[in-house]
Write a protein that holds these residues in place. Structure first.
Motif, PDB file in Angstrom:
ATOM      1  N   ASN A 455       0.808  -1.219   0.000  1.00 49.02           N
ATOM      2  CA  ASN A 455       0.000   0.000   0.000  1.00 49.02           C
ATOM      3  C   ASN A 455       0.842   1.270   0.000  1.00 49.02           C
ATOM      4  O   ASN A 455       0.302   2.379  -0.050  1.00 49.02           O
ATOM      5  N   LYS A 508      -2.568  11.847  -3.023  1.00 50.01           N
ATOM      6  CA  LYS A 508      -3.984  11.800  -3.373  1.00 50.01           C
ATOM      7  C   LYS A 508      -4.813  12.426  -2.251  1.00 50.01           C
ATOM      8  O   LYS A 508      -4.285  12.814  -1.209  1.00 50.01           O
ATOM      9  N   LYS A 509      -6.120  12.493  -2.473  1.00 49.51           N
ATOM     10  CA  LYS A 509      -6.998  13.113  -1.476  1.00 49.51           C
ATOM     11  C   LYS A 509      -6.961  12.380  -0.137  1.00 49.51           C
ATOM     12  O   LYS A 509      -7.123  12.991   0.916  1.00 49.51           O
ATOM     13  N   ASP A 510      -6.794  11.067  -0.179  1.00 52.89           N
ATOM     14  CA  ASP A 510      -6.813  10.291   1.060  1.00 52.89           C
ATOM     15  C   ASP A 510      -5.416  10.076   1.644  1.00 52.89           C
ATOM     16  O   ASP A 510      -5.248   9.333   2.610  1.00 52.89           O
ATOM     17  N   SER A 511      -4.394  10.723   1.069  1.00 48.84           N
ATOM     18  CA  SER A 511      -3.037  10.581   1.608  1.00 48.84           C
ATOM     19  C   SER A 511      -2.909  11.331   2.923  1.00 48.84           C
ATOM     20  O   SER A 511      -3.430  12.443   3.071  1.00 48.84           O
ATOM     21  N   ASN A 512      -2.202  10.733   3.868  1.00 55.00           N
ATOM     22  CA  ASN A 512      -2.029  11.335   5.190  1.00 55.00           C
ATOM     23  C   ASN A 512      -0.579  11.692   5.515  1.00 55.00           C
ATOM     24  O   ASN A 512      -0.323  12.655   6.227  1.00 55.00           O
ATOM     25  N   HIS A 539      -0.113  19.697  -0.545  1.00 59.17           N
ATOM     26  CA  HIS A 539      -1.314  19.415   0.248  1.00 59.17           C
ATOM     27  C   HIS A 539      -1.042  19.879   1.676  1.00 59.17           C
ATOM     28  O   HIS A 539      -0.253  19.282   2.386  1.00 59.17           O
ATOM     29  N   ASN A 541      -2.732  19.629   4.352  1.00 55.79           N
ATOM     30  CA  ASN A 541      -3.184  18.761   5.435  1.00 55.79           C
ATOM     31  C   ASN A 541      -2.378  17.466   5.544  1.00 55.79           C
ATOM     32  O   ASN A 541      -2.654  16.640   6.411  1.00 55.79           O
TER      33      ASN A 541
END
Length: 561
Positions: A455, A508-512, A539, A541
């Motif tokens: 992942n 991506k949008k869901d990357s942390n 990004h 955030n």
């Protein structure tokens, strides 16, 4: 019929030719990144066999020659091309078992056995590679069922291999666009051609190198330095680190020898193959170990080191214990973390750079083999690392797609359970370690660590090692390359811009989380500029952090989760 001497000298001749031609084979590599080039890996692999073959007497059998070749190449195999080469010659060992001489049809059967083994070892065989070249040569030999002349048959094998090599650009568009043939296939042709020269003319290809070391020009294996390791030894645990190799006699028993060594010392490692038993023990009386060992055969590569003196030196310097393993066919060095032999799990990782070594040590890795894209370690280097870890089950993280096959071969030779996690990048290896749970069993940890590693998105920034026209990009030597999960994404002139742009492509949008691992030559300040660029331009955030990896060749590894 050919004798053992003829087979021995023909293989040495083949080894000499690929060693002489390794640079030209390296230049056939299409992908422009610096890597463990095919010619280098293949020459080092068969070079390991060459050294052992040169020690055989003229009255040796073909069975003995094939066995020594297979064993040496297996342990010396580097990179995927080296492993596949070793598997081709393992077929010779199986097909020529029990034979003092070999016929043309015996060689045809040996080729078939080797080709079958090589194809089985590759999960998704690609045609237009060295596998194709070997297979076509084998199929030609199999059509010559009435041929009894070894020279005639092997001449046809070489011709078929050369023809198959010439067709590889038609099978792989990337080769055709670059105007080259397959590098591994060319290596196979050189080896077979060198063998033919001796079979036909009785004249061996002369080596242009005085000696080909198994470690190569740019590789040295070692393991992690245990912090304060000297304190892990009790007063009775010093003595002498004793290592040797036994060439087995008819009464040899590795089981009995191991049992005896365990009765007189600790840290016992005993590994055997068809010919030898490798031994390692820490004991107060090395003489007892040697007296027992000589009952099992002739000894060589004897090394005895006084560990009391070593520990005293370590304590004076305030460092951990460094233990050198100058084995029979390797200049490998290991620095390893002591693990209780009753521990259920241990860990080996492949990485290059002091920072990365420290990262893996902090995560609980017991031994690190120094290597990576430009420094593919051998099967034996990985095997030594596994055996330096005193655990019942050892997880191995190759952290490079070109090292996975060598790790799997090492696992098959190990004296304990070894799980090879197919990590293809450093960030995948780090994530795999972070997801290990000591309360779970081997099977569940394998599943969890694999899933977590797969992942992870990995980016890397490096430079072009050669001019290339690759995947729609015209690339000049020295140009900055950005790779996303191993594939070329774009080129740049600025390292900083390449790193920030690459992160932007990957997030991506869901990357942390974004982790920036910076290599040798990159300062902490430069790395922080990249991190700040990612925070402001990619990004806001996403949590961005920098880690000092000190890795060579790659300016940055970028991990996105």
């Amino acid at each position: 019929m050919i004798t053992g001497k003829i087979l021995r000298d023909s293989i040495i001749s083949g080894a000499n030719l690929i060693i002489n031609k390794k640079s030209s084979v390296d230049e056939l590599n299409v992908f422009p990144v610096p890597d463990g080039d095919t010619g280098t890996n293949m020459s080092m692999t068969i070079g390991a066999a060459k050294r052992d073959l040169e020690k055989l007497p003229d009255d040796c059998t073909v069975e003995k020659v094939a066995s020594v070749t297979a064993s040496s190449m297996l342990r010396g195999a580097r990179g995927n091309s080296g492993v596949i080469s070793s598997l081709l010659f393992r077929g010779f060992s199986k097909a020529l078992s029990g034979k003092s001489e070999a016929s043309a049809q015996d060689l045809a059967a040996a080729l078939r056995s080797g080709v079958d083994a090589a194809y089985k070892a590759v999960m998704k065989p690609t045609e237009g590679t060295m596998l194709t070249v070997a297979r076509v040569a084998c199929e030609k030999a199999e059509t010559m069922t009435d041929e009894h002349d070894v020279v005639v048959l092997w001449s046809a094998v070489v011709d078929a291999a050369q023809a198959a090599l010439g067709y590889t650009p038609e099978q792989l568009p990337v080769l055709k666009k670059a105007g080259v043939v397959d590098a591994g296939g060319q290596g196979v042709v050189y080896i077979f051609t060198g063998m033919l020269q001796y079979l036909r003319d009785g004249v061996m290809v002369e080596s242009e190198e005085a000696q080909q070391k198994t470690t190569g020009q740019n590789f040295q294996a070692k393991g992690i330095f245990a912090k304060g390791l000297a304190g892990d030894y009790g007063e009775d645990d010093h003595g002498y680190c004793t290592e040797f190799i036994v060439y087995k006699n008819d009464k040899a028993s590795a089981v009995k020898l191991r049992a005896y060594l365990e009765s007189i010392g600790n840290s016992v490692v005993v590994v055997e193959d068809d010919e030898i038993i490798k031994c390692h023990v820490h004991t107060e009386d090395p003489g007892k170990a040697l007296s027992e060992a000589v009952k099992h055969g002739a000894m060589t590569n004897l090394k005895i080191e006084n560990m009391d003196m070593q520990v005293e030196a370590i304590e004076e310097k305030g460092k951990g214990l460094e233990k050198e393993h100058d084995e029979a066919d390797s200049d490998a060095k290991f620095k390893y973390t002591a693990v209780d032999a009753d521990m259920p799990f241990g860990f080996v990782a492949v990485a290059a750079g002091e920072g990365l070594e420290n990262i893996f040590a902090d995560l609980g890795v017991n031994a690190v083999v120094t290597g990576g894209q430009t420094m593919n370690p051998s099967t034996d280097d990985i095997l030594q690392a596994v055996h330096s870890v005193g655990a019942k089950t050892v997880f191995v993280m190759p952290n490079n797609k070109n090292i996975i096959m060598a790790a799997e071969q090492a696992a098959s030779l190990a004296d304990r359970e070894v799980v090879v996690l197919p990590t293809r990048t450093i960030p995948q290896g780090i994530t795999a370690m972070l997801n290990f749970d000591p309360d779970m069993d081997t099977k569940q940890n394998t599943i969890n660590m694999n899933i977590a590693a797969q992942n992870v998105q990995t980016g890397s920034v490096t430079f072009a090692a050669r001019n290339s026209d690759f995947d729609g990009h015209k690339i000049k030597e020295g140009e900055i390359l950005a790779l996303e999960n191993g594939k070329l994404a774009f080129t740049e002139k600025s390292i900083e811009k390449a790193a920030i742009k690459l992160a932007k492509n990957m997030v991506k949008k869901d990357s942390n989380f974004v982790t920036v691992i910076y290599g040798e030559g990159i300062s902490e300040t430069e790395a922080e500029i990249v991190c700040e660029g990612i925070r402001t331009k990619v990004h806001k955030n996403v949590e961005v952090s920098a880690i000092k990896g000190d890795q060579p060749v790659y300016y940055y590894f970028i991990s996105v989760e």
